[in-house]
Scaffold this active site. Structure first.
Site, PDB file in Angstrom:
ATOM      1  N   LYS A  21      49.572  -6.189  -7.267  1.00 14.08           N
ATOM      2  CA  LYS A  21      50.087  -5.479  -8.448  1.00 14.08           C
ATOM      3  C   LYS A  21      51.254  -6.236  -9.067  1.00 14.08           C
ATOM      4  O   LYS A  21      51.282  -6.483 -10.276  1.00 14.08           O
ATOM      5  CB  LYS A  21      50.543  -4.069  -8.031  1.00 14.08           C
ATOM      6  CG  LYS A  21      51.369  -3.349  -9.092  1.00 14.08           C
ATOM      7  CD  LYS A  21      51.803  -1.973  -8.628  1.00 14.08           C
ATOM      8  CE  LYS A  21      53.148  -1.905  -7.973  1.00 14.08           C
ATOM      9  NZ  LYS A  21      54.329  -2.064  -8.843  1.00 14.08           N
ATOM     10  N   ASN A  22      52.227  -6.590  -8.238  1.00 15.58           N
ATOM     11  CA  ASN A  22      53.445  -7.186  -8.802  1.00 15.58           C
ATOM     12  C   ASN A  22      53.205  -8.569  -9.389  1.00 15.58           C
ATOM     13  O   ASN A  22      53.922  -9.006 -10.286  1.00 15.58           O
ATOM     14  CB  ASN A  22      54.554  -7.241  -7.738  1.00 15.58           C
ATOM     15  CG  ASN A  22      55.083  -5.845  -7.411  1.00 15.58           C
ATOM     16  OD1 ASN A  22      54.762  -4.879  -8.112  1.00 15.58           O
ATOM     17  ND2 ASN A  22      55.868  -5.738  -6.352  1.00 15.58           N
ATOM     18  N   CYS A 114      59.213   4.032 -10.107  1.00 13.57           N
ATOM     19  CA  CYS A 114      59.458   4.864  -8.936  1.00 13.57           C
ATOM     20  C   CYS A 114      60.825   5.527  -8.960  1.00 13.57           C
ATOM     21  O   CYS A 114      61.776   4.994  -9.528  1.00 13.57           O
ATOM     22  CB  CYS A 114      59.387   3.980  -7.693  1.00 13.57           C
ATOM     23  SG  CYS A 114      57.724   3.481  -7.273  1.00 13.57           S
ATOM     24  N   ARG A 119      67.885   1.326 -10.445  1.00 11.91           N
ATOM     25  CA  ARG A 119      67.107   0.224 -11.027  1.00 11.91           C
ATOM     26  C   ARG A 119      67.669  -0.269 -12.363  1.00 11.91           C
ATOM     27  O   ARG A 119      67.005  -0.197 -13.400  1.00 11.91           O
ATOM     28  CB  ARG A 119      65.629   0.600 -11.147  1.00 11.91           C
ATOM     29  CG  ARG A 119      65.080   1.041  -9.818  1.00 11.91           C
ATOM     30  CD  ARG A 119      63.596   0.997  -9.745  1.00 11.91           C
ATOM     31  NE  ARG A 119      63.088  -0.351  -9.471  1.00 11.91           N
ATOM     32  CZ  ARG A 119      61.837  -0.593  -9.128  1.00 11.91           C
ATOM     33  NH1 ARG A 119      60.970   0.381  -9.049  1.00 11.91           N
ATOM     34  NH2 ARG A 119      61.445  -1.821  -8.881  1.00 11.91           N
ATOM     35  N   ASP A 301      59.546  -3.121   0.027  1.00 13.74           N
ATOM     36  CA  ASP A 301      58.284  -2.420  -0.224  1.00 13.74           C
ATOM     37  C   ASP A 301      57.519  -2.109   1.063  1.00 13.74           C
ATOM     38  O   ASP A 301      56.535  -1.362   1.023  1.00 13.74           O
ATOM     39  CB  ASP A 301      57.389  -3.251  -1.158  1.00 13.74           C
ATOM     40  CG  ASP A 301      57.861  -3.185  -2.600  1.00 13.74           C
ATOM     41  OD1 ASP A 301      58.650  -2.282  -2.937  1.00 13.74           O
ATOM     42  OD2 ASP A 301      57.433  -4.041  -3.406  1.00 13.74           O
ATOM     43  N   ARG A 394      49.235   4.225  -8.323  1.00 15.06           N
ATOM     44  CA  ARG A 394      49.870   3.180  -9.137  1.00 15.06           C
ATOM     45  C   ARG A 394      49.665   1.801  -8.510  1.00 15.06           C
ATOM     46  O   ARG A 394      49.684   0.790  -9.224  1.00 15.06           O
ATOM     47  CB  ARG A 394      51.379   3.438  -9.277  1.00 15.06           C
ATOM     48  CG  ARG A 394      51.720   4.596 -10.212  1.00 15.06           C
ATOM     49  CD  ARG A 394      53.216   4.655 -10.456  1.00 15.06           C
ATOM     50  NE  ARG A 394      53.772   3.325 -10.519  1.00 15.06           N
ATOM     51  CZ  ARG A 394      54.868   2.927  -9.888  1.00 15.06           C
ATOM     52  NH1 ARG A 394      55.560   3.761  -9.156  1.00 15.06           N
ATOM     53  NH2 ARG A 394      55.295   1.698  -9.998  1.00 15.06           N
TER      54      ARG A 394
HETATM   55  C1  UD1 Z   1      60.239  -5.952  -7.862  1.00 14.76           C
HETATM   56  C2  UD1 Z   1      58.948  -5.289  -7.461  1.00 14.76           C
HETATM   57  C3  UD1 Z   1      59.210  -4.133  -6.483  1.00 14.76           C
HETATM   58  C4  UD1 Z   1      60.054  -4.618  -5.317  1.00 14.76           C
HETATM   59  C5  UD1 Z   1      61.301  -5.357  -5.788  1.00 14.76           C
HETATM   60  C6  UD1 Z   1      62.093  -5.980  -4.655  1.00 14.76           C
HETATM   61  C7  UD1 Z   1      57.633  -5.630  -9.467  1.00 14.76           C
HETATM   62  C8  UD1 Z   1      56.934  -5.001 -10.633  1.00 14.76           C
HETATM   63  N1  UD1 Z   1      58.286  -4.793  -8.639  1.00 14.76           N
HETATM   64  O1  UD1 Z   1      60.993  -4.954  -8.548  1.00 14.76           O
HETATM   65  O2  UD1 Z   1      57.962  -3.645  -6.012  1.00 14.76           O
HETATM   66  O3  UD1 Z   1      60.444  -3.492  -4.538  1.00 14.76           O
HETATM   67  O4  UD1 Z   1      60.942  -6.409  -6.697  1.00 14.76           O
HETATM   68  O5  UD1 Z   1      61.327  -6.855  -3.938  1.00 14.76           O
HETATM   69  O6  UD1 Z   1      57.533  -6.819  -9.230  1.00 14.76           O
HETATM   70  N2  UD1 Z   1      69.061  -5.145  -9.688  1.00 14.76           N
HETATM   71  C9  UD1 Z   1      70.193  -4.976 -10.426  1.00 14.76           C
HETATM   72  N3  UD1 Z   1      70.184  -5.372 -11.740  1.00 14.76           N
HETATM   73  C10 UD1 Z   1      69.078  -5.919 -12.313  1.00 14.76           C
HETATM   74  C11 UD1 Z   1      67.906  -6.084 -11.544  1.00 14.76           C
HETATM   75  C12 UD1 Z   1      67.921  -5.684 -10.228  1.00 14.76           C
HETATM   76  O7  UD1 Z   1      71.199  -4.480  -9.940  1.00 14.76           O
HETATM   77  O8  UD1 Z   1      69.146  -6.277 -13.494  1.00 14.76           O
HETATM   78  C13 UD1 Z   1      69.036  -4.733  -8.267  1.00 14.76           C
HETATM   79  C14 UD1 Z   1      68.080  -3.567  -8.019  1.00 14.76           C
HETATM   80  O9  UD1 Z   1      68.717  -2.322  -8.256  1.00 14.76           O
HETATM   81  C15 UD1 Z   1      67.728  -3.762  -6.562  1.00 14.76           C
HETATM   82  C16 UD1 Z   1      67.719  -5.289  -6.409  1.00 14.76           C
HETATM   83  O10 UD1 Z   1      68.483  -5.795  -7.501  1.00 14.76           O
HETATM   84  O11 UD1 Z   1      68.745  -3.270  -5.735  1.00 14.76           O
HETATM   85  C17 UD1 Z   1      66.347  -5.897  -6.414  1.00 14.76           C
HETATM   86  O12 UD1 Z   1      65.658  -5.560  -7.591  1.00 14.76           O
HETATM   87  P1  UD1 Z   1      64.583  -6.526  -8.237  1.00 14.76           P
HETATM   88  O13 UD1 Z   1      64.325  -7.689  -7.351  1.00 14.76           O
HETATM   89  O14 UD1 Z   1      64.977  -6.781  -9.635  1.00 14.76           O
HETATM   90  O15 UD1 Z   1      63.315  -5.587  -8.238  1.00 14.76           O
HETATM   91  P2  UD1 Z   1      62.271  -5.384  -9.389  1.00 14.76           P
HETATM   92  O16 UD1 Z   1      61.990  -6.677 -10.072  1.00 14.76           O
HETATM   93  O17 UD1 Z   1      62.656  -4.214 -10.207  1.00 14.76           O
END
Ligand code: UD1
Length: 417
Positions: A21-22, A114, A119, A301, A394
């Site tokens: 998915k990701n 989720c 986030r 995850d 999802r």
């Molecule tokens: C992606 C995955 C999700 C997985 C996550 C971590 C997708 C669609 N989803 O989510 O399944 O759980 O990686 O492996 O690929 N953060 C910030 N600011 C930002 C962005 C992130 O503070 O601008 C923090 C988040 O709150 C979290 C951490 O960074 O604590 C990791 O998030 P991130 O790696 O960005 O996850 P996603 O890309 O949202």
């Protein structure tokens, strides 16, 4: 819709893993970087991917699907991401970099996804600001203006989504950009590889420092979506919970190394090029101390899967620390307590003493947490009901059918929402 699961039946057999998915979501976002045809194979039939395809279509892309192959081509006819689709999936944020690179403006209603924590997207927007893009919020959501200009930027955290967006933002900007502290998750690396196939110039593919020399245009390509490592870990967890013997095929064991070390290594496990065979016909005391971390650490995850396995273990104590998403532990800990689990959560660490679990009425509140509850139900005595299957859909093609093919007693009742 809910799943009804009768537990304690050892699973047996072989099961193949779908595309990730990701990975699919990131690659679909990147198709905006070219008008030429991008063909993605092994594209899973899951709600998040269907919603992303709908989003691209609503923005003007030509989208067709034939089984697991999707074909995307053409220009966007709007840079306003439609709110009714964007709010359905968190992955909608993944169009940000590509839309700006091609069209120099965008409005993005705040994404859904989720209920696992705040986030924020500040790393995405900080990076874009570094690239000279103006970023504001109004009542429609995020409003960005300006084509990204070459620059150097260090992500304050190796965010998966921010790495993907900033990479897409940089590939067409004329000059050299450097991204430091990039995420190295396999799904990010697949995006880098696809962009290179499309003609992007990226140095450091697979690493945490990416040097990007902007090109004028990118061309179409054909790309295989990588196997879903979280789905693979779900099947392996189902084997452990039920004390079964399962071969998970069409997966990439290397992408599963943290899970294999923490969980499978305690059982009789065989690793092949593209498969894992796990014989979990005995119980283990506990899984030690596990801390979630960016790749190659233990993935957040897979944390709810591990929580369930730890709750079902044979009397020892497992400590699990969730470092990425603050709300991911408590909800499942509360649900597992309904099954008789002995879990105490202190801050972002759960202390889990393994014991026998009993069937209960459970409620999934997010995708991965929902899969964790199904795994717990497979290892519990008696029958459980898992509500909130729409969250599970999802990210899983048809979890009940897949697990049934391994001999699980699981079926869905009620209507899909
Ligand atoms: C992606 C995955 C999700 C997985 C996550 C971590 C997708 C669609 N989803 O989510 O399944 O759980 O990686 O492996 O690929 N953060 C910030 N600011 C930002 C962005 C992130 O503070 O601008 C923090 C988040 O709150 C979290 C951490 O960074 O604590 C990791 O998030 P991130 O790696 O960005 O996850 P996603 O890309 O949202």
């Amino acid at each position: 819709m809910e799943y009804i699961v009768r537990g304690n039946i050892p699973l047996n057999g072989e099961i193949s893993v779908c595309g990730a998915k990701n990975c699919a979501l990131a690659l679909l976002g990147a198709t905006i970087l070219t008008d030429e045809t991008v063909v993605l194979t092994k594209c899973p039939h899951i709600a998040d991917v269907d919603n992303m395809l709908l989003l691209l279509k609503k923005m003007g892309k030509k989208v067709s699907r034939n089984g697991q192959t999707v074909q995307i081509s053409g220009k966007l006819n709007t840079v306003n991401v439609p709110a009714e689709v964007a709010t359905l999936l968190r992955g909608s944020v993944l169009v940000l970099g590509a839309v700006l690179a091609r069209y120099g403006q965008l409005t993005l209603p705040l994404p859904g996804g989720c209920a696992i924590g705040a986030r924020p997207i500040d790393i995405h927007t900080d990076g874009l600001k570094h690239f000279g893009v103006s970023v504001e919020y109004d009542d429609k959501g995020l409003v960005c203006k300006g084509k990204p200009q070459p620059s150097a930027f260090k992500l304050r955290f190796a965010s998966v989504g921010a790495t993907e967006n900033l990479l897409c933002a940089a590939v067409l900007s004329q000059g050299q950009s450097v991204l430091y502290n990039c995420a190295t998750e396999p799904e990010v690396v697949a995006l880098e590889q696809m962009l290179v196939q499309m003609g992007a110039q990226i140095n450091g593919v697979g690493g945490s420092v990416l040097t990007i020399t902007g090109v004028q245009r990118l061309s179409g390509t054909v790309f295989d979506i990588i196997p879903d490592r979280i789905v693979a870990a779900t099947y392996l967890s189902a084997a452990v919970a039920s004390h079964g013997k399962v071969t998970v095929s069409n997966c990439c064991p290397q992408h599963l190394s943290a899970f294999i070390n923490a969980v499978c290594g305690r059982y009789d496990v065989r690793l092949y090029n593209d498969a894992v065979t796990l014989n979990a016909d005995r119980a283990v005391s506990d899984y030690g101390k596990v801390v979630t971390a960016p790749y190659p650490g233990f993935p957040t995850d897979m944390q709810s899967l591990l929580l369930s396995l730890a709750a079902l273990s044979a009397g020892g104590t497992t400590k699990i620390t969730e470092n990425l998403f603050e709300n991911r532990l408590q909800h499942n800990a509360d649900q597992l307590a309904l099954m008789g689990a002995d879990i105490s959560v202190n801050g972002n660490t759960a202390s889990v003493r393994g014991q026998c679990l009993f069937g209960a009425e459970l409620c999934a509140r997010d995708l991965r947490g929902g899969a964790g509850l199904v795994v717990a139900a497979l290892g519990a005595e008696g029958t459980s009901a898992v509500r909130g299957v729409e969250h599970i859909n999802r990210g899983y093609v048809d979890l009940a059918a897949e697990l049934s093919s391994l001999g699980a007693d699981i079926h869905s009742v009620g209507l899909d929402k």
